[in-house]
Design an enzyme around this catalytic site. Structure first.
Site, PDB file in Angstrom:
ATOM      1  N   GLY A  36       4.658   2.038  -3.765  1.00 32.89           N
ATOM      2  CA  GLY A  36       4.909   2.657  -5.058  1.00 32.89           C
ATOM      3  C   GLY A  36       5.959   1.883  -5.825  1.00 32.89           C
ATOM      4  N   SER A  37       6.923   2.584  -6.396  1.00 35.28           N
ATOM      5  CA  SER A  37       7.963   1.941  -7.191  1.00 35.28           C
ATOM      6  C   SER A  37       9.203   1.575  -6.381  1.00 35.28           C
ATOM      7  CB  SER A  37       8.380   2.869  -8.350  1.00 35.28           C
ATOM      8  OG  SER A  37       7.290   3.119  -9.206  1.00 35.28           O
TER       9      SER A  37
ATOM     10  N   ARG B  64     -17.995   8.133 -41.259  1.00 39.92           N
ATOM     11  CA  ARG B  64     -18.546   9.416 -40.825  1.00 39.92           C
ATOM     12  C   ARG B  64     -18.366  10.470 -41.916  1.00 39.92           C
ATOM     13  NH1 ARG B  64     -22.084  12.067 -37.417  1.00 39.92           N
ATOM     14  NH2 ARG B  64     -21.166  13.995 -36.610  1.00 39.92           N
TER      15      ARG B  64
ATOM     16  N   PRO C 122       0.795  -1.237   0.000  1.00 42.30           N
ATOM     17  CA  PRO C 122       0.000   0.000   0.000  1.00 42.30           C
ATOM     18  C   PRO C 122       0.824   1.284   0.000  1.00 42.30           C
ATOM     19  CG  PRO C 122      -1.000  -1.599   1.470  1.00 42.30           C
ATOM     20  CD  PRO C 122       0.289  -2.190   1.003  1.00 42.30           C
TER      21      PRO C 122
ATOM     22  N   GLU D 211       4.009  -2.654 -14.424  1.00 42.45           N
ATOM     23  CA  GLU D 211       5.403  -3.129 -14.509  1.00 42.45           C
ATOM     24  C   GLU D 211       6.403  -1.976 -14.497  1.00 42.45           C
ATOM     25  OE1 GLU D 211       4.749  -5.816 -13.829  1.00 42.45           O
ATOM     26  OE2 GLU D 211       4.075  -7.224 -15.352  1.00 42.45           O
TER      27      GLU D 211
ATOM     28  N   GLU E 269       8.612   6.946 -15.485  1.00 43.88           N
ATOM     29  CA  GLU E 269       9.785   7.501 -14.803  1.00 43.88           C
ATOM     30  C   GLU E 269      10.772   6.399 -14.422  1.00 43.88           C
ATOM     31  OE1 GLU E 269       6.689  10.291 -15.054  1.00 43.88           O
ATOM     32  OE2 GLU E 269       6.615   8.292 -14.134  1.00 43.88           O
TER      33      GLU E 269
ATOM     34  N   THR F  52       6.459   2.579 -13.802  1.00 43.74           N
ATOM     35  CA  THR F  52       6.019   3.810 -14.449  1.00 43.74           C
ATOM     36  C   THR F  52       7.010   4.262 -15.523  1.00 43.74           C
ATOM     37  OG1 THR F  52       7.190   5.182 -12.842  1.00 43.74           O
ATOM     38  CG2 THR F  52       4.907   4.557 -12.304  1.00 43.74           C
TER      39      THR F  52
END
Length: 401
Positions: free
Chosen positions: A135-136, A284, A132, A379, A383, A381
Site C-alpha cells: 500500500g502506501s 443535444r 503486494p 503517486e 489521504e 492516495t
C-alpha cells in the site's frame, strides 16, 4: 474565448513545443485512443511519434542529447498528452522519473551510460516501489538485497509497475541492511538499484520475471505488471549514486516531481471531459432547445471550467517552484490532490451531461470515466497527500507558545 488553462509567461520555445505536442495529440492520439483502449493495445505508433518529437529526452540535459527543458515545460506537455489519452502520458511519466533520478542522483558513469540512450528513447525507463502487501507504507518494503562480493543478490516481489513489460531499465527500491546497524530506521536502509532487462514478459534476465499484464478497469494500453526477483544478481556499480542507504530519499525526490506529473494528467483529462461536455450540451436538444441553454447545465459547465482553471494554476505553481530549486512537496501534494479530485468531478459532470449515452462505449466520455479513478491513487492516495500537506503546514505555522 481563449482555451481554458492557458499559462502566462512562457517563452517562444515553450510555446512552440506545446503547439507541436497539441497538434500531435489532435491528429495522432485522439482519433485512435478509444479504439486502442478498448483493445488494450500498446500504442506503438504513438510512442514512435513521441520519440521522433524528442519527448523522451525533454528534461534530459543537452549534454546527454536531450532538450534540457524545465519541469514546467514537461508538465504542460503531459497535460496535452493526457488530454488525448492518459495511458500515453503514463508511458512517458515513468521514463521521465527514472531519467530525473539518474540526473539528480546518479554517478557520472551512470549518467554517461544511460542518459544519452534514454534521451533518444532507445532505453525506456520504469520504477518500482510498491509491493503486494505494501500500500502506501513504503517503510514496510520486504524485498531485499544482500551483498555477495562485487554483486548484490536481490529477492522479492514488486507490484504495480507501469511499463513493466516494455521498459528496458527499472529503478527498483529494496531493503539493504549491509552497512547499516540493527535498529537503523527503515527509510535509511533502502537502496535503489538500476536493473537492466530485455523488454517483454516471462524471464527477462536470469533471476528476474515479469509475469504478464495486470487486467485493469481503465488505464489500458500501457502495461502494468508485477516484478519478481529470485536470486537476481546486480553489479555493485548499479546502485544508484554508488552508495547504499539513500534509495528512499532518491525515490521520494522522483515521486515529488511525479506528483506534478499526475496533477498535469488530471488537468489534461479534466480539460478533455469539459470539451466533450460543452460540445455535447450544444448538440443535444430537449424541450425544444439545446441543453446548454438550460440553466442547470450552464451552472454545471461553469463549475467544471472553474475546476479546470484552478487545478491547472496549482499544477503550474508546483512545477515552477521545483524549477526554481525550492522545496515543493507542499505545492506538489496540493496540486496532485486537487487536480485528481477535480478531474474525477469534472469527468462525472461531463458523464451526467451525456445522459444515457455516457454509458455507451461509442462515446469517449465512457473511457475517461474509467480512467479518472487511477489518478486518485497514483503517486500516493488523497489521504497520503493530505498527510504531507498537513505536516508541512504545521512546520510553516508552528505555534510559538
Amino acid at each position: 474565448m481563449a482555451r481554458l488553462a492557458q499559462t502566462a509567461g512562457l517563452t517562444d520555445i515553450q510555446q512552440e513545443i506545446l503547439s507541436t505536442v497539441r497538434d500531435f495529440v489532435d491528429k495522432e492520439i485522439i482519433p485512435v485512443a478509444t479504439e486502442l483502449e478498448h483493445r488494450d493495445e500498446y500504442p506503438q505508433a504513438i510512442v514512435d511519434g513521441l520519440k521522433e518529437l524528442g519527448l523522451f529526452g525533454l528534461m534530459i540535459p543537452e549534454e546527454y542529447g536531450g532538450l534540457g527543458e524545465s519541469l514546467l515545460t514537461y508538465a504542460l506537455c503531459v497535460e496535452e498528452i493526457a488530454r488525448g489519452w492518459m495511458s500515453v502520458s503514463g508511458i512517458i511519466n515513468t521514463h521521465f522519473i527514472v531519467a530525473y533520478m539518474l540526473k539528480q542522483h546518479g554517478t557520472q558513469e551512470q549518467k554517461d551510460h544511460f542518459l544519452p540512450r534514454m534521451a533518444a528513447g532507445d532505453i525506456r525507463g520504469a520504477f518500482s516501489m510498491s509491493e503486494p502487501a505494501l500500500g502506501s507504507d513504503v517503510s514496510a518494503i520486504t524485498s531485499k538485497a544482500v551483498k555477495d562480493g562485487d554483486e548484490y543478490v536481490l529477492n522479492g516481489q514488486k507490484m504495480w509497475l507501469t511499463n513493466g513489460g516494455t521498459s528496458s531499465l527499472v529503478a527498483v527500491l529494496v531493503r539493504s541492511d549491509e552497512g547499516h546497524p540493527e535498529g537503523t530506521p527503515p527509510h535509511k536502509s533502502m537502496t535503489t538499484f538500476l536493473v537492466e532487462k530485455e523488454p517483454g514478459f516471462g524471464e527477462v534476465r536470469p533471476g528476474l520475471t515479469i509475469p504478464g499484464k495486470i487486467d485493469k478497469m481503465g488505464y489500458k494500453g500501457v502495461d502494468t505488471t508485477e516484478l519478481i526477483m529470485d536470486g537476481l544478481r546486480i553489479p555493485a556499480d548499479r546502485v544508484l549514486g554508488g552508495v547504499t542507504g539513500r534509495g528512499f530519499y532518491q525515490m521520494m525526490d522522483g515521486v515529488e516531481v511525479g506528483r506534478v506529473n499526475v496533477a498535469a494528467r488530471g488537468c489534461g483529462v479534466a480539460q478533455r471531459a469539459f470539451e466533450l461536455g460543452v460540445q455535447y450540451a450544444q448538440q443535444r436538444h430537449t424541450f425544444g432547445k439545446p441543453i446548454a441553454q438550460h440553466q442547470a447545465i450552464q451552472f454545471k459547465l461553469a463549475e467544471m471550467a472553474t475546476k479546470v482553471e484552478a487545478a491547472h494554476a496549482m499544477m503550474v505553481n508546483a512545477a515552477r517552484k521545483k524549477d526554481s530549486g525550492e522545496r515543493n512537496d507542499l505545492e506538489a501534494g496540493m496540486a496532485k490532490y486537487l487536480a485528481s479530485e477535480y478531474c474525477k468531478e469534472v469527468v462525472e459532470d461531463a458523464f451526467r451531461i451525456h445522459g444515457g449515452y455516457g454509458f455507451s462505449k461509442e462515446y469517449e466520455i465512457e473511457r475517461l470515466y474509467r480512467e479518472a479513478p487511477m489518478l486518485l491513487i497514483g503517486e500516493g492516495t488523497a489521504e497520503i497527500q493530505k498527510m504531507i500537506i498537513g505536516r508541512r503546514l504545521l512546520e510553516e505555522y508552528r505555534f510559538q507558545g
